[in-house]
Design a protein around this motif. Structure first.
Motif, PDB file in Angstrom:
ATOM      1  N   ALA A  69      15.142  29.254  20.227  1.00  0.00           N
ATOM      2  CA  ALA A  69      13.904  28.498  20.023  1.00  0.00           C
ATOM      3  C   ALA A  69      13.654  28.247  18.537  1.00  0.00           C
ATOM      4  N   ALA A  70      13.886  29.276  17.714  1.00  0.00           N
ATOM      5  CA  ALA A  70      13.689  29.113  16.276  1.00  0.00           C
ATOM      6  C   ALA A  70      14.677  28.107  15.687  1.00  0.00           C
ATOM      7  N   ASP A  71      15.929  28.167  16.147  1.00  0.00           N
ATOM      8  CA  ASP A  71      16.936  27.231  15.658  1.00  0.00           C
ATOM      9  C   ASP A  71      16.585  25.802  16.044  1.00  0.00           C
ATOM     10  N   ARG A  72      16.150  25.600  17.292  1.00  0.00           N
ATOM     11  CA  ARG A  72      15.746  24.258  17.741  1.00  0.00           C
ATOM     12  C   ARG A  72      14.508  23.794  16.980  1.00  0.00           C
ATOM     13  N   TYR A  73      13.598  24.706  16.697  1.00  0.00           N
ATOM     14  CA  TYR A  73      12.394  24.365  15.936  1.00  0.00           C
ATOM     15  C   TYR A  73      12.769  23.812  14.561  1.00  0.00           C
ATOM     16  N   ILE A 123       5.404  23.061  20.018  1.00  0.00           N
ATOM     17  CA  ILE A 123       5.500  22.205  18.824  1.00  0.00           C
ATOM     18  C   ILE A 123       6.690  21.265  18.944  1.00  0.00           C
ATOM     19  N   ILE A 124       7.824  21.777  19.448  1.00  0.00           N
ATOM     20  CA  ILE A 124       9.006  20.935  19.641  1.00  0.00           C
ATOM     21  C   ILE A 124       8.692  19.808  20.624  1.00  0.00           C
ATOM     22  N   GLY A 125       7.994  20.160  21.700  1.00  0.00           N
ATOM     23  CA  GLY A 125       7.646  19.140  22.682  1.00  0.00           C
ATOM     24  C   GLY A 125       6.770  18.046  22.093  1.00  0.00           C
ATOM     25  N   LEU A 126       5.783  18.434  21.299  1.00  0.00           N
ATOM     26  CA  LEU A 126       4.937  17.438  20.643  1.00  0.00           C
ATOM     27  C   LEU A 126       5.756  16.552  19.712  1.00  0.00           C
ATOM     28  N   THR A 127       6.709  17.161  19.029  1.00  0.00           N
ATOM     29  CA  THR A 127       7.536  16.401  18.090  1.00  0.00           C
ATOM     30  C   THR A 127       8.426  15.405  18.804  1.00  0.00           C
TER      31      THR A 127
END
Length: 392
Positions: free
Chosen positions: A128-132, A219-223
């Protein structure tokens, strides 16, 4: 907490507790034992085969060797070991209420399950952190190969430290002629040490990482879904790349949600047992425990299935891995999917696209009177193709 409860409080968070079957030997009809044995055997076979295949797909194909996938290897390794070394042995213990495997393996069973679970969920957190970083901050330097190895080693070391107290207090006892593997916490703690350890372990290996992943993926989803990703024009190859990122994020969200659902009843079982110890002495609790333990252990077999269903490259890898089966027919596209790497012209095109984006940014800054001000995301500070890494 009384002496009986202490003597029967083994493997508190992950492994089998002898208090699951109380202080007397619980027996079940042969047909019932056969059904449970079949369920656990199927779980172990699917989990070991599936996770071993995931590891092979990533390590045997250069195109799959990227930071995110190395964390997936770590996750698959932990799940494989948990299914192989925890599910089967603790099923035997739960169904017979007798420890057959000796003192050394008793120590191991009180050390490894917590370690493996910690590694599993924190590997998901690292993904998750890497994808973020890759999606929300695409122009920041990505984690290097050395950094990835350090993070993975750190996860295992912290996991071992977290599980050590339970291993330290492990012991073999005799109860009405039956051998028990138990965790004998100090009697003068009045049960406070045991309860505190329960809560700390559950917080660190369940609730805390789930909160972190929920925030990161939100946050990733919003992005990804509400605005364009920085550096990704919504046309051509970049549109395909954006779709690939969305699919991978969806896959990992399914993995995390599945993990949370599988383990929640098991953790609630031990929290409830900490306050109402008498539930362990009911005969029905053996069936309840076997069901909850199977559900928790089943989390180790779902991930390969999820990867195969939701990810094109893993699906190709599974077809290649099981090509000996008569009902599996891999195609040339499957081989290309795992072995084909972008051509030099494509890489040059990608690099040119990235340079064009930065040049456009510099022109815009100049128009706003900001030219000449060094920016953290300049080309000299960006690793080559950093924003293109991690596509699964």
């Amino acid at each position: 907490m009384g002496a009986c409860a202490i003597a029967t409080d083994a493997n508190i968070s992950i492994g089998l507790e002898s208090n699951t079957t109380g202080i007397t030997a619980f027996s079940m009809p042969g047909w019932q034992l056969a059904l449970w044995a079949t369920a656990y055997l199927a779980l172990v076979l699917v989990a070991v085969t599936g996770n071993a295949t995931v590891i092979w797909i990533i390590l045997a194909h250069r195109r799959m060797r990227m930071v995110t996938n190395y964390f997936i290897v770590n996750l698959a390794l932990a799940d494989l070991c948990m299914a192989a070394f925890n599910a089967a042995f603790n099923f035997v213990y739960a169904s017979h209420n007798v420890w057959y495997f000796g003192r050394a393996f008793c120590y191991f069973q009180n050390l490894f399950p917590i370690t493996a679970m910690f590694v599993s969920i924190y590997s998901m957190t690292a993904i998750a952190a890497d994808r973020y970083m890759a999606i929300v901050h695409p122009f920041q330097p990505r984690l290097s190969a050395l950094g990835t190895r350090v993070v993975i080693a750190g996860i295992w070391l912290v996991a071992l430290a977290l599980a050590f107290p339970q291993c330290f207090y492990s012991t073999i006892t005799m109860d009405q002629g039956a051998t028990k593997c138990v965790v004998a916490w100090p009697e003068d703690s009045g049960g406070k040490m045991l309860l505190l350890y329960h809560l700390v372990v559950i917080a660190l290996v369940y609730f805390l990482p789930l909160v972190v992943m929920f925030i990161a993926y939100s946050i990733i989803g919003l992005t990804l879904w509400r605005r364009a990703v920085p550096g990704h024009p919504a046309h051509g190859a970049n549109r395909r790349h954006l779709r690939a990122k969305k699919k991978f994020v969806k896959t990992m969200v399914v993995v995390v949600v599945t993990f949370a659902i599988c383990w929640l009843p098991y953790h609630l079982y031990f929290i409830l047992g900490s306050f109402q110890e008498d539930i362990y002495y009911h005969k029905f609790i053996q069936q309840v425990y076997l069901a909850l333990f199977w559900l928790a252990m089943s989390s180790t077999m779902y991930n390969p299935i999820i990867y195969c269903c939701l990810n094109r490259r893993f699906r190709s890898g599974f077809r290649l891995a099981f090509r000996c089966c008569p009902w599996v027919t891999p195609t040339e596209e499957d081989k290309i999917e795992l072995t084909h790497t972008p051509s030099l012209s494509m890489r040059v095109k990608r690099c040119h696209t990235k340079e064009t984006l930065f040049m456009a940014s510099d022109v815009a800054e100049a128009a706003n009177g900001q030219a000449g001000v060094p920016k953290k995301g300049s080309l000299r500070n960006l690793k080559p193709y950093a924003w293109l890494q991690g596509e699964a």
